[in-house]
Design an enzyme around this catalytic site. Structure first.
Site, PDB file in Angstrom:
ATOM      1  N   ASP A 160      22.719 -35.750 -58.410  1.00  0.00           N
ATOM      2  CA  ASP A 160      21.298 -35.486 -58.619  1.00  0.00           C
ATOM      3  C   ASP A 160      20.739 -34.884 -57.334  1.00  0.00           C
ATOM      4  O   ASP A 160      21.174 -35.238 -56.234  1.00  0.00           O
ATOM      5  CB  ASP A 160      20.551 -36.767 -58.974  1.00  0.00           C
ATOM      6  CG  ASP A 160      20.850 -37.245 -60.393  1.00  0.00           C
ATOM      7  OD1 ASP A 160      21.126 -36.396 -61.262  1.00  0.00           O
ATOM      8  OD2 ASP A 160      20.788 -38.458 -60.620  1.00  0.00           O
TER       9      ASP A 160
ATOM     10  N   ASP B 288      19.924 -32.868 -66.548  1.00  0.00           N
ATOM     11  CA  ASP B 288      18.853 -33.759 -66.987  1.00  0.00           C
ATOM     12  C   ASP B 288      17.685 -32.971 -67.566  1.00  0.00           C
ATOM     13  O   ASP B 288      17.094 -33.364 -68.579  1.00  0.00           O
ATOM     14  CB  ASP B 288      18.359 -34.617 -65.814  1.00  0.00           C
ATOM     15  CG  ASP B 288      19.452 -35.498 -65.225  1.00  0.00           C
ATOM     16  OD1 ASP B 288      20.401 -35.854 -65.943  1.00  0.00           O
ATOM     17  OD2 ASP B 288      19.347 -35.817 -64.021  1.00  0.00           O
TER      18      ASP B 288
END
Length: 176
Positions: free
Chosen positions: A127, A149
């Protein structure tokens, strides 16, 4: 595009598969660039705007870092669950009746596979996107996320839109 024997992808299904492949490619390319070109692990956080930074966060859990699990068994279970979900979504995509739902499912599938590739390759999801705001001297951060995402959230939003507004109702047969 029909092959010999009448097999091939219908146009809507082709769009969904394309969405999945493009999502997977962009997700993995962005992570490769951050890890191996920008070398964010060594460089540290990079301020892009006053409200957006590039950072490195290793997510061993699922969405929003829930169910953090760093051992090999836990990671294998998360990958297996994701594989079952991708198969179910692919069946749904093949049966989809609207282009929007098909593309939305492709976005979700591509994002899920992108994060699964990370889990398999690194043992955690990469991330990197962090939005934040400072109010009265206190900084508020959003969850750190990645392009996979974003695709998953966009896909879910498009599925919701499509389920409420996208498919025209069937007309009743004329009795006469």
């Amino acid at each position: 595009m029909e092959g010999a024997g009448g097999h091939g992808l219908t146009s809507p299904l082709r769009s969904g598969v394309t969405a999945a492949v493009v999502t997977l490619g962009l997700d993995q390319a962005s992570k490769f660039w951050l890890l191996h070109v920008l070398d964010i692990a060594q460089r540290g956080a990079v301020r892009v705007t006053p409200f957006f930074d590039l950072v490195l966060a290793w997510n061993t859990g699922i969405s929003y870092g829930w169910f953090q699990n760093e051992d090999a068994t836990g990671q294998a279970i998360l990958v297996a669950v994701k594989a079952v979900a991708v198969i179910a979504l692919a069946v749904w995509m093949a049966r989809s009746r609207t282009a929007m739902a098909t593309i939305a499912l492709g976005l979700i599938i591509g994002g899920a596979i992108g994060n699964a590739v990370d889990r398999f390759t690194y043992g955690a999801v990469v991330d990197f996107a962090l939005f934040h705001v400072e109010i009265a001297g206190k900084t508020f951060n959003w969850y750190v996320f990645n392009l996979a995402d974003v695709a998953i959230v966009a896909g879910v939003a498009a599925l919701l839109y499509d389920s409420f507004l996208g498919y025209p109702p069937q007309k009743r047969p004329d009795p006469g």
